[in-house]
Design a protein around this motif. Structure first.
Motif, PDB file in Angstrom:
ATOM      1  N   PRO A 250      13.915  -4.129  -1.079  1.00 43.89           N
ATOM      2  CA  PRO A 250      13.161  -5.382  -0.984  1.00 43.89           C
ATOM      3  C   PRO A 250      13.474  -6.168   0.283  1.00 43.89           C
ATOM      4  N   MET A 251      14.716  -6.088   0.750  1.00 44.30           N
ATOM      5  CA  MET A 251      15.085  -6.840   1.951  1.00 44.30           C
ATOM      6  C   MET A 251      14.510  -6.213   3.217  1.00 44.30           C
ATOM      7  N   GLY A 252      14.043  -4.968   3.121  1.00 43.77           N
ATOM      8  CA  GLY A 252      13.488  -4.292   4.290  1.00 43.77           C
ATOM      9  C   GLY A 252      12.277  -5.024   4.850  1.00 43.77           C
ATOM     10  N   ILE A 253      11.516  -5.672   3.976  1.00 44.59           N
ATOM     11  CA  ILE A 253      10.346  -6.423   4.430  1.00 44.59           C
ATOM     12  C   ILE A 253      10.781  -7.597   5.294  1.00 44.59           C
ATOM     13  N   LEU A 254      11.840  -8.282   4.862  1.00 42.67           N
ATOM     14  CA  LEU A 254      12.320  -9.410   5.644  1.00 42.67           C
ATOM     15  C   LEU A 254      12.968  -8.958   6.942  1.00 42.67           C
ATOM     16  N   LYS A 255      13.613  -7.790   6.925  1.00 41.13           N
ATOM     17  CA  LYS A 255      14.292  -7.300   8.122  1.00 41.13           C
ATOM     18  C   LYS A 255      13.312  -7.000   9.249  1.00 41.13           C
ATOM     19  N   THR A 256      12.084  -6.673   8.877  1.00 42.85           N
ATOM     20  CA  THR A 256      11.067  -6.343   9.895  1.00 42.85           C
ATOM     21  C   THR A 256      10.003  -7.430   9.989  1.00 42.85           C
ATOM     22  N   THR A 259       7.767  -7.587  13.146  1.00 42.40           N
ATOM     23  CA  THR A 259       6.860  -6.502  13.530  1.00 42.40           C
ATOM     24  C   THR A 259       5.997  -5.967  12.402  1.00 42.40           C
ATOM     25  N   ILE A 260       6.356  -6.239  11.174  1.00 38.64           N
ATOM     26  CA  ILE A 260       5.633  -5.649  10.049  1.00 38.64           C
ATOM     27  C   ILE A 260       4.172  -6.117  10.045  1.00 38.64           C
ATOM     28  N   GLU A 261       3.281  -5.193   9.741  1.00 40.67           N
ATOM     29  CA  GLU A 261       1.848  -5.496   9.698  1.00 40.67           C
ATOM     30  C   GLU A 261       1.322  -5.551   8.273  1.00 40.67           C
ATOM     31  N   GLY A 262       1.983  -4.863   7.380  1.00 38.92           N
ATOM     32  CA  GLY A 262       1.526  -4.851   6.000  1.00 38.92           C
ATOM     33  C   GLY A 262       2.454  -4.018   5.143  1.00 38.92           C
ATOM     34  N   ALA A 263       2.229  -4.059   3.845  1.00 42.57           N
ATOM     35  CA  ALA A 263       3.070  -3.307   2.909  1.00 42.57           C
ATOM     36  C   ALA A 263       2.316  -3.099   1.605  1.00 42.57           C
ATOM     37  N   THR A 264       2.695  -2.015   0.926  1.00 42.18           N
ATOM     38  CA  THR A 264       2.154  -1.715  -0.402  1.00 42.18           C
ATOM     39  C   THR A 264       3.323  -1.660  -1.374  1.00 42.18           C
ATOM     40  N   ILE A 265       3.288  -2.503  -2.381  1.00 41.91           N
ATOM     41  CA  ILE A 265       4.372  -2.583  -3.364  1.00 41.91           C
ATOM     42  C   ILE A 265       3.879  -2.005  -4.683  1.00 41.91           C
ATOM     43  N   THR A 266       4.640  -1.071  -5.213  1.00 43.32           N
ATOM     44  CA  THR A 266       4.329  -0.466  -6.513  1.00 43.32           C
ATOM     45  C   THR A 266       5.184  -1.132  -7.577  1.00 43.32           C
ATOM     46  N   VAL A 267       4.529  -1.680  -8.587  1.00 46.60           N
ATOM     47  CA  VAL A 267       5.249  -2.356  -9.671  1.00 46.60           C
ATOM     48  C   VAL A 267       4.895  -1.699 -11.001  1.00 46.60           C
ATOM     49  N   ILE A 268       5.826  -1.822 -11.921  1.00 49.12           N
ATOM     50  CA  ILE A 268       5.578  -1.382 -13.303  1.00 49.12           C
ATOM     51  C   ILE A 268       5.321  -2.639 -14.130  1.00 49.12           C
ATOM     52  N   ARG A 269       4.113  -2.710 -14.677  1.00 46.39           N
ATOM     53  CA  ARG A 269       3.719  -3.883 -15.455  1.00 46.39           C
ATOM     54  C   ARG A 269       3.198  -3.393 -16.802  1.00 46.39           C
ATOM     55  N   LYS A 270       3.920  -3.749 -17.824  1.00 47.86           N
ATOM     56  CA  LYS A 270       3.575  -3.337 -19.184  1.00 47.86           C
ATOM     57  C   LYS A 270       3.439  -1.819 -19.272  1.00 47.86           C
ATOM     58  N   GLU A 273       1.825   1.538 -13.918  1.00 45.54           N
ATOM     59  CA  GLU A 273       2.069   1.308 -12.495  1.00 45.54           C
ATOM     60  C   GLU A 273       0.859   0.623 -11.866  1.00 45.54           C
ATOM     61  N   LYS A 274       1.167  -0.323 -10.986  1.00 39.86           N
ATOM     62  CA  LYS A 274       0.118  -1.080 -10.325  1.00 39.86           C
ATOM     63  C   LYS A 274       0.538  -1.274  -8.861  1.00 39.86           C
ATOM     64  N   GLU A 275      -0.413  -1.152  -7.940  1.00 36.00           N
ATOM     65  CA  GLU A 275      -0.111  -1.321  -6.528  1.00 36.00           C
ATOM     66  C   GLU A 275      -0.672  -2.644  -6.021  1.00 36.00           C
ATOM     67  N   LEU A 276       0.187  -3.362  -5.284  1.00 40.26           N
ATOM     68  CA  LEU A 276      -0.190  -4.640  -4.693  1.00 40.26           C
ATOM     69  C   LEU A 276      -0.209  -4.471  -3.179  1.00 40.26           C
ATOM     70  N   GLU A 277      -1.342  -4.827  -2.566  1.00 43.77           N
ATOM     71  CA  GLU A 277      -1.516  -4.663  -1.124  1.00 43.77           C
ATOM     72  C   GLU A 277      -1.273  -6.002  -0.421  1.00 43.77           C
ATOM     73  N   TYR A 278      -0.509  -5.914   0.707  1.00 40.27           N
ATOM     74  CA  TYR A 278      -0.202  -7.115   1.482  1.00 40.27           C
ATOM     75  C   TYR A 278      -0.468  -6.855   2.960  1.00 40.27           C
ATOM     76  N   GLU A 279      -0.914  -7.904   3.616  1.00 37.67           N
ATOM     77  CA  GLU A 279      -1.125  -7.861   5.057  1.00 37.67           C
ATOM     78  C   GLU A 279      -0.448  -9.084   5.681  1.00 37.67           C
ATOM     79  N   VAL A 280       0.314  -8.835   6.756  1.00 35.45           N
ATOM     80  CA  VAL A 280       1.019  -9.922   7.437  1.00 35.45           C
ATOM     81  C   VAL A 280       0.224 -10.281   8.689  1.00 35.45           C
ATOM     82  N   LYS A 281      -0.081 -11.547   8.832  1.00 37.46           N
ATOM     83  CA  LYS A 281      -0.905 -11.985   9.982  1.00 37.46           C
ATOM     84  C   LYS A 281      -0.292 -13.217  10.646  1.00 37.46           C
TER      85      LYS A 281
END
Length: 281
Positions: A250-256, A259-270, A273-281
């Motif tokens: 989880p800290m890898g996102i903050l470490k970059t 330079t980070i442009e985006g990330a896909t986080i996979t979570v287990i909900r109930k 599995e569900k994927e959450l898409e993020y874009e850094v601008k």
């Protein structure tokens, strides 16, 4: 003249000539057999070739190139004082610190290394590093400024980017199902780890001795992270397709954050599995 007399004279001349030739041959034979090579050379009268001398002037000779000594660059010894501790989080099981070095931020967790200094542990106000068997202490910058206020010593203030400060005030938005995170907001958490830990709580989850991920214990209402799309009880299993094995995931996102442009986080909900898409601008 008497013919017999002429015949005798001719015979005598021939005999003398033959004797002279015989003596010459005998001398040549003796010279080759008994005289040294130099004597034979002189005796035979063989002409020697004239001696030739060659002169080479300095202008014709390529002088060897003299290499000037190469000066090795003086390597300045790396010091712990080259870094500033601007953020710190410490718990019973882990610690995370944010360092500022030459205007660039670095996030380290237990065991991470920078310039040979390995982060071992941290308290509420200090971080402890090891290098070559020695222990080094780095004090939180805010605390250093407070402790030196009475002495009139001014500590360097953490540089701030006006644009990043403005972006930090912006909120997370959505577009086509993708969460848009202002980069300034992300970087604001880099410099204030306590703020990140206040806004979201994560707890490691293990099953059968294996790391499953980090469970979201809470997300503070009204905080920017409340719009990340995460819910209480979600288990963050993977980031960009890579399973999380420790807190550095989880800290890898903050470490970059720079330079980070985006990330896909996979979570287990109930249990799904569900994927959450993020874009850094």
């Amino acid at each position: 003249m008497n013919p017999d007399s002429n015949t005798k004279n001719l015979s005598l001349f021939i005999w003398l000539l033959a004797a002279a030739v015989a003596v010459k041959l005998a001398w040549v034979a003796i010279a080759y057999l008994y005289l040294p090579e130099q004597g034979r050379s002189i005796e035979s009268g063989r002409a020697k070739s004239a001696l030739h001398y060659r002169y080479r002037f300095a202008s014709d000779v390529a002088l060897p190139k003299v290499k000037s000594p190469v000066k090795k660059p003086i390597q300045r010894r790396v010091s712990i004082k080259d870094m500033q501790l601007v953020g710190i989080y410490s718990s019973a099981n882990s610690c995370i610190v944010t360092l500022l070095k030459k205007g660039k931020s670095h996030i380290l967790s237990n065991g991470d290394e920078i310039d040979g200094f390995v982060l071992k542990r941290a308290s509420a106000k200090e971080a402890y590093f090891e290098k070559s068997g020695k222990t080094y202490t780095l004090r939180l910058l805010e605390e250093k400024r407070k402790s030196n206020a009475s002495t009139g010593i001014i500590e360097p203030v953490r540089p701030s980017d006006p644009q990043s400060t403005q972006e930090a005030d912006k909120e997370i938005s959505s577009r086509d199902g993708v969460k848009l995170i202002p980069r300034g907001l992300l970087k604001s958490y880099v410099f204030d780890m306590q703020k990140a830990m206040r806004d979201i709580g994560l707890r490691p989850v293990r099953r059968a001795g294996q790391m499953l991920g980090y469970k979201v214990r809470f997300i503070r209402r009204g905080s920017p992270l409340n719009k990340l799309g995460l819910r209480r009880g979600d288990i963050i299993k993977a980031i960009n397709g890579e399973d999380i094995v420790d807190f550095s995931g989880p800290m890898g996102i903050l470490k970059t954050a720079d330079t980070i442009e985006g990330a896909t986080i996979t979570v287990i909900r109930k249990n799904e599995e569900k994927e959450l898409e993020y874009e850094v601008k």
